[in-house]
Design a protein around this motif. Structure first.
Motif, PDB file in Angstrom:
ATOM      1  N   TYR A   9       0.878  -1.173   0.000  1.00 36.34           N
ATOM      2  CA  TYR A   9       0.000   0.000   0.000  1.00 36.34           C
ATOM      3  C   TYR A   9       0.908   1.214   0.000  1.00 36.34           C
ATOM      4  O   TYR A   9       1.984   1.177   0.616  1.00 36.34           O
ATOM      5  N   SER A  10       0.536   2.269  -0.690  1.00 37.49           N
ATOM      6  CA  SER A  10       1.382   3.460  -0.750  1.00 37.49           C
ATOM      7  C   SER A  10       0.515   4.649  -1.113  1.00 37.49           C
ATOM      8  O   SER A  10      -0.336   4.549  -1.993  1.00 37.49           O
ATOM      9  N   THR A  11       0.714   5.773  -0.436  1.00 33.69           N
ATOM     10  CA  THR A  11      -0.010   6.978  -0.848  1.00 33.69           C
ATOM     11  C   THR A  11       0.913   7.967  -1.559  1.00 33.69           C
ATOM     12  O   THR A  11       0.521   8.601  -2.531  1.00 33.69           O
ATOM     13  N   HIS A  12       2.164   8.103  -1.086  1.00 30.79           N
ATOM     14  CA  HIS A  12       3.084   9.074  -1.704  1.00 30.79           C
ATOM     15  C   HIS A  12       4.063   8.410  -2.673  1.00 30.79           C
ATOM     16  O   HIS A  12       4.856   9.109  -3.300  1.00 30.79           O
ATOM     17  N   GLY A  13       4.069   7.098  -2.760  1.00 32.55           N
ATOM     18  CA  GLY A  13       4.867   6.426  -3.781  1.00 32.55           C
ATOM     19  C   GLY A  13       6.139   5.756  -3.304  1.00 32.55           C
ATOM     20  O   GLY A  13       6.734   4.983  -4.053  1.00 32.55           O
ATOM     21  N   ALA A  14       6.586   6.040  -2.069  1.00 36.51           N
ATOM     22  CA  ALA A  14       7.858   5.454  -1.623  1.00 36.51           C
ATOM     23  C   ALA A  14       7.739   3.935  -1.458  1.00 36.51           C
ATOM     24  O   ALA A  14       8.607   3.179  -1.917  1.00 36.51           O
ATOM     25  N   THR A  15       6.690   3.484  -0.814  1.00 35.34           N
ATOM     26  CA  THR A  15       6.536   2.037  -0.617  1.00 35.34           C
ATOM     27  C   THR A  15       6.332   1.346  -1.957  1.00 35.34           C
ATOM     28  O   THR A  15       6.799   0.224  -2.165  1.00 35.34           O
ATOM     29  N   ARG A  16       5.675   2.035  -2.892  1.00 36.98           N
ATOM     30  CA  ARG A  16       5.511   1.457  -4.235  1.00 36.98           C
ATOM     31  C   ARG A  16       6.871   1.293  -4.912  1.00 36.98           C
ATOM     32  O   ARG A  16       7.154   0.259  -5.524  1.00 36.98           O
ATOM     33  N   PRO A  76       3.331   1.800   4.255  1.00 43.77           N
ATOM     34  CA  PRO A  76       3.884   2.951   4.956  1.00 43.77           C
ATOM     35  C   PRO A  76       3.673   2.779   6.461  1.00 43.77           C
ATOM     36  O   PRO A  76       2.732   2.092   6.879  1.00 43.77           O
ATOM     37  N   THR A  77       4.519   3.418   7.239  1.00 40.62           N
ATOM     38  CA  THR A  77       4.313   3.465   8.695  1.00 40.62           C
ATOM     39  C   THR A  77       3.193   4.445   9.010  1.00 40.62           C
ATOM     40  O   THR A  77       3.204   5.581   8.542  1.00 40.62           O
ATOM     41  N   ARG A  78       2.238   3.986   9.789  1.00 37.07           N
ATOM     42  CA  ARG A  78       1.155   4.855  10.264  1.00 37.07           C
ATOM     43  C   ARG A  78       1.090   4.712  11.779  1.00 37.07           C
ATOM     44  O   ARG A  78       0.651   3.662  12.271  1.00 37.07           O
ATOM     45  N   THR A 111       8.843  -1.297   4.664  1.00 38.65           N
ATOM     46  CA  THR A 111       8.070  -0.106   5.023  1.00 38.65           C
ATOM     47  C   THR A 111       8.797   1.177   4.659  1.00 38.65           C
ATOM     48  O   THR A 111      10.026   1.193   4.502  1.00 38.65           O
ATOM     49  N   SER A 112       8.034   2.255   4.541  1.00 40.21           N
ATOM     50  CA  SER A 112       8.577   3.604   4.402  1.00 40.21           C
ATOM     51  C   SER A 112       8.022   4.450   5.535  1.00 40.21           C
ATOM     52  O   SER A 112       6.818   4.394   5.824  1.00 40.21           O
ATOM     53  N   THR A 113       8.899   5.215   6.193  1.00 38.46           N
ATOM     54  CA  THR A 113       8.465   6.062   7.304  1.00 38.46           C
ATOM     55  C   THR A 113       8.869   7.501   7.040  1.00 38.46           C
ATOM     56  O   THR A 113       9.755   7.773   6.231  1.00 38.46           O
ATOM     57  N   HIS A 117      13.413   7.667  13.453  1.00 42.35           N
ATOM     58  CA  HIS A 117      13.031   6.890  14.635  1.00 42.35           C
ATOM     59  C   HIS A 117      11.522   6.937  14.847  1.00 42.35           C
ATOM     60  O   HIS A 117      11.041   6.835  15.969  1.00 42.35           O
ATOM     61  N   GLY A 118      10.790   7.085  13.751  1.00 44.65           N
ATOM     62  CA  GLY A 118       9.342   7.222  13.838  1.00 44.65           C
ATOM     63  C   GLY A 118       8.600   5.911  13.766  1.00 44.65           C
ATOM     64  O   GLY A 118       7.375   5.898  13.620  1.00 44.65           O
ATOM     65  N   GLY A 119       9.310   4.787  13.862  1.00 46.83           N
ATOM     66  CA  GLY A 119       8.587   3.520  13.964  1.00 46.83           C
ATOM     67  C   GLY A 119       8.801   2.559  12.815  1.00 46.83           C
ATOM     68  O   GLY A 119       8.001   1.636  12.644  1.00 46.83           O
ATOM     69  N   GLU A 167       8.322  15.642   4.665  1.00 48.70           N
ATOM     70  CA  GLU A 167       7.478  15.993   3.517  1.00 48.70           C
ATOM     71  C   GLU A 167       7.249  14.792   2.599  1.00 48.70           C
ATOM     72  O   GLU A 167       6.727  14.945   1.486  1.00 48.70           O
ATOM     73  N   SER A 168       7.702  13.619   3.010  1.00 48.81           N
ATOM     74  CA  SER A 168       7.569  12.388   2.199  1.00 48.81           C
ATOM     75  C   SER A 168       8.170  12.558   0.816  1.00 48.81           C
ATOM     76  O   SER A 168       7.620  12.059  -0.172  1.00 48.81           O
ATOM     77  N   ASN A 169       9.285  13.262   0.737  1.00 42.38           N
ATOM     78  CA  ASN A 169       9.833  13.544  -0.595  1.00 42.38           C
ATOM     79  C   ASN A 169      11.308  13.166  -0.744  1.00 42.38           C
ATOM     80  O   ASN A 169      11.929  13.529  -1.752  1.00 42.38           O
TER      81      ASN A 169
END
Ligand SMILES: Cc1cc2nc3c(=O)[nH]c(=O)nc-3n(C[C@H](O)[C@H](O)[C@H](O)COP(=O)(O)O)c2cc1C
Length: 198
Positions: A9-16, A76-78, A111-113, A117-119, A167-169
């Motif tokens: 699953y990915s919203t900003h594309g990193a995990t994709r 992604p990490t949520r 995963t992408s975070t 250290h955000g998990g 900024e997920s970038n």
């Protein structure tokens, strides 16, 4: 050709992007990567997603789990855990749990975070739990992958990770990319050997 499910699953594309690199590693070992995603979920019960996504991988169906010889699972990490759409998909796999369809199949997690250290490690560890309930064999990243020791961003023994920034970038680093490919190769290598032994 044996197939390995790369479910993300990915919203900003990193995990994709990580999924695509893992797929590259899988295919370099002679297996076929079957890339699949899951739809968003909504708190509005009437809201429905189109049955086919606008772009990217098709939505996963339970038959993908049954037909593939291994699974690479990415989210992604949520809040230190996997994203709800991916958890929702796994909550719908009770039938396969009852049948034991996934017992003995290898699996890995990625995963992408946002932050270092955000998990990312807690997300990887908790993503393993439904896979263990299904009887899957968890495949991590060994320290023979020397970039595990040299990376200054993502990459863990629990599986590939990426630090995308607030900024997920942030692009994937060379180490993060290499560790994704290595994870795909290792998963495919083990899955193909297990399948051949059956
Ligand atoms: C609701 C929500 C919760 C998040 N929780 C975390 C978190 O706990 N730790 C973290 O480092 N990043 C967190 N993030 C940032 C995402 O993990 C990060 O942007 C990720 O790289 C997105 O991956 P994608 O590009 O595949 O969508 C969160 C983002 C959202 C939208």
């Amino acid at each position: 050709m044996p197939e390995i499910l790369v479910l993300y699953y990915s919203t900003h594309g990193a995990t994709r992007q990580m999924a695509q690199l893992i797929a590259r590693g899988i295919e370099s070992e002679g297996a076929t990567a079957r890339l699949r995603t899951v739809p968003r979920i909504s708190t509005v019960c009437e809201a429905i997603e189109a049955s086919v996504p606008d772009a990217g991988a098709p939505y996963a169906e339970l038959v993908d789990l049954q037909e593939c010889i291994a699974v690479a699972l990415g989210s992604p990490t949520r809040f230190g855990n996997m994203a709800a759409p991916m958890k929702y998909f796994w909550d719908g796999t009770v039938g396969d749990w009852l049948k034991g369809s996934l017992i003995g199949k290898p699996a890995c997690v990625f995963t992408s975070t946002g932050s270092m250290h955000g998990g990312n490690e807690s997300t990887l560890l908790t993503m393993m739990l439904p896979l263990l309930h299904h009887g899957m064999l968890i495949v991590g990243t060994p320290y023979s992958e020397t970039m595990l020791s040299s990376t200054s961003s993502g990459g863990t023994p629990y599986g590939p990770s990426h630090v995308a920034g607030s900024e997920s970038n942030q692009p994937l680093s060379a180490e993060e990319k290499q560790l994704c490919i290595a994870q795909g190769k290792r998963l495919a290598n083990i899955a193909l050997r297990l399948a051949a032994a059956e």
